[in-house]
Enzyme design. Structure first.
Site, PDB file in Angstrom:
ATOM      1  N   ASP A 100      56.530  53.323  29.990  1.00 22.63           N
ATOM      2  CA  ASP A 100      55.407  52.581  30.577  1.00 22.63           C
ATOM      3  C   ASP A 100      54.464  53.474  31.384  1.00 22.63           C
ATOM      4  OD1 ASP A 100      55.671  49.974  29.641  1.00 22.63           O
ATOM      5  OD2 ASP A 100      57.007  49.344  31.272  1.00 22.63           O
TER       6      ASP A 100
ATOM      7  N   ARG B 129      60.937  51.447  35.875  1.00 24.93           N
ATOM      8  CA  ARG B 129      59.678  52.155  36.154  1.00 24.93           C
ATOM      9  C   ARG B 129      59.718  52.957  37.460  1.00 24.93           C
ATOM     10  NH1 ARG B 129      54.065  49.334  34.918  1.00 24.93           N
ATOM     11  NH2 ARG B 129      53.585  51.570  34.824  1.00 24.93           N
TER      12      ARG B 129
ATOM     13  N   ARG C  24      54.874  40.950  41.120  1.00 28.95           N
ATOM     14  CA  ARG C  24      55.255  42.346  41.304  1.00 28.95           C
ATOM     15  C   ARG C  24      55.126  42.776  42.774  1.00 28.95           C
ATOM     16  NH1 ARG C  24      55.465  45.086  36.313  1.00 28.95           N
ATOM     17  NH2 ARG C  24      56.255  43.578  34.807  1.00 28.95           N
TER      18      ARG C  24
ATOM     19  N   HIS D 296      50.086  40.929  36.840  1.00 33.44           N
ATOM     20  CA  HIS D 296      49.423  41.864  37.756  1.00 33.44           C
ATOM     21  C   HIS D 296      48.011  41.340  37.997  1.00 33.44           C
ATOM     22  CE1 HIS D 296      51.944  45.674  36.617  1.00 33.44           C
ATOM     23  NE2 HIS D 296      52.189  45.379  37.885  1.00 33.44           N
TER      24      HIS D 296
ATOM     25  N   CYS E  19      44.824  48.833  32.673  1.00 32.46           N
ATOM     26  CA  CYS E  19      46.182  49.301  32.956  1.00 32.46           C
ATOM     27  C   CYS E  19      46.331  50.789  32.657  1.00 32.46           C
ATOM     28  CB  CYS E  19      47.204  48.541  32.111  1.00 32.46           C
ATOM     29  SG  CYS E  19      47.257  46.789  32.429  1.00 32.46           S
TER      30      CYS E  19
HETATM   31  N1  ARG Z   1      55.022  47.202  30.779  1.00 33.41           N
HETATM   32  C1  ARG Z   1      54.307  47.401  32.013  1.00 33.41           C
HETATM   33  C2  ARG Z   1      54.908  46.550  33.109  1.00 33.41           C
HETATM   34  O1  ARG Z   1      55.347  45.467  32.843  1.00 33.41           O
HETATM   35  C3  ARG Z   1      52.864  47.090  31.830  1.00 33.41           C
HETATM   36  C4  ARG Z   1      52.021  47.429  33.029  1.00 33.41           C
HETATM   37  C5  ARG Z   1      50.593  47.030  32.891  1.00 33.41           C
HETATM   38  N2  ARG Z   1      49.822  47.591  33.900  1.00 33.41           N
HETATM   39  C6  ARG Z   1      48.894  46.962  34.636  1.00 33.41           C
HETATM   40  N3  ARG Z   1      48.170  47.639  35.441  1.00 33.41           N
HETATM   41  N4  ARG Z   1      48.757  45.658  34.565  1.00 33.41           N
HETATM   42  O2  ARG Z   1      54.987  46.921  34.255  1.00 33.41           O
END
Ligand code: ARG
Length: 288
Positions: free
Chosen positions: A88, A113, A158, A187, A281
């Site tokens: 990612d 991550r 998040r 996000h 992203c």
């Molecule tokens: N697979 C990543 C996650 O779930 C995607 C992140 C996307 N990034 C963003 N800035 N929205 O964290």
């Protein structure tokens, strides 16, 4: 005897409108990370399905087109080395938050991550930026977007709400908290984009009723996106004040942008959408 008013020509009106809405691009500095190790091997958002194959060469080609489009528009794009085992990492927006030349590192919610935070922070440290680690969960520009007057801070999926206070204290800028309620838009940058100074576009249904009201008060003239555009990640856009780089499938939003004098630049990032991300992203802005 009063003279009849001059006939009001349509051409003049259109020209005036165009002048009124003339947009000026400001050259930007971005960080990106080539998707050399991109894959979907775990699922931490509803878009990710590890059972669905990823076409990495296609992901690389699509990402290259975004990179080229930003550079050809006069922007400086620097690259962070991708790290094997961090699929990612291509989503650079999550790597940090950079305002006034100061860097606040990311602290990820998911263990998969977590090492990305240190990798991005090291990159900034090596280039002489003052850096700090975040104490609370904070997914960088994924959840924090800068307008002319505020930092808009997302929470709900998040970043923790206490990260909003940390960002406010660190950068000395007021943070407006916005609650995200739809897991597809996990996000802030999947549901809202800053177009210029205090001009934004957003998808109202991604926000709680109170946050929707806050957005209406702060941005009464905002572009409100339809579901069809939001679902192709049309809000996951990067604006330089004139050009707006966004997923090319978001045609409704592109038309709304054009009507306001912006120049939409459509980019196909369908492979990267399999990880739950698109244009914004993949782009982290460095604000010196
Ligand atoms: N697979 C990543 C996650 O779930 C995607 C992140 C996307 N990034 C963003 N800035 N929205 O964290």
């Amino acid at each position: 005897m009063p003279r009849p008013a001059a006939p009001h020509s349509r051409a003049t009106t259109r020209r005036e409108v165009r002048r009124m809405r003339e947009r000026v691009a400001r050259p930007r500095r971005y960080v990106m990370c080539r998707p050399e190790h991109f894959d979907v091997t775990y699922a931490i958002n509803p878009w990710m399905d590890p059972g669905k194959p990823v076409d990495r060469p296609l992901a690389l080609a699509q990402w290259d087109r975004l990179h080229t489009a930003l550079r050809e528009s006069g922007h400086c794009v620097e690259l962070v080395d991708p790290v094997p085992g961090l699929p990612d990492m291509v989503y650079a927006a999550n790597g940090a938050l950079v305002i006034d030349g100061k860097v606040l590192g990311a602290r990820f919610r998911h263990a998969e991550r977590a090492p990305e935070g240190a990798a991005y922070l090291r990159w900034f440290h090596e280039r002489g930026f003052p850096t700090a680690e975040s104490r609370s969960i904070n997914e960088g520009e994924g959840d924090f977007l800068l307008t002319g007057s505020h930092v808009l801070g997302g929470h709900g999926f998040r970043s923790e709400t206490r990260s909003h206070l940390e960002v406010q204290e660190f950068f000395g800028r007021p943070v407006i908290g916005l609650e995200l309620v739809d897991p597809d838009f996990y996000h802030l940058d999947t549901a809202l984009a800053v177009l210029d100074h205090d001009e934004v576009m957003y998808y109202p249904r991604a926000f709680s009723p109170g946050s929707r009201e806050v957005l209406r008060r702060l941005f009464p003239d905002a572009i409100e996106a339809e579901a069809a555009d939001a679902e192709v990640f049309g809000l996951n856009a990067v604006s330089d004040g004139h050009r707006v780089f966004l997923p090319e499938a978001a045609r409704g939003v592109a038309a709304q942008l054009r009507a306001r004098g912006f120049e939409p630049v459509g980019i196909d990032l369908s492979e990267l959408l399999k990880g739950g991300g698109s244009v914004k992203c993949c782009t982290l802005e460095i604000r010196a």
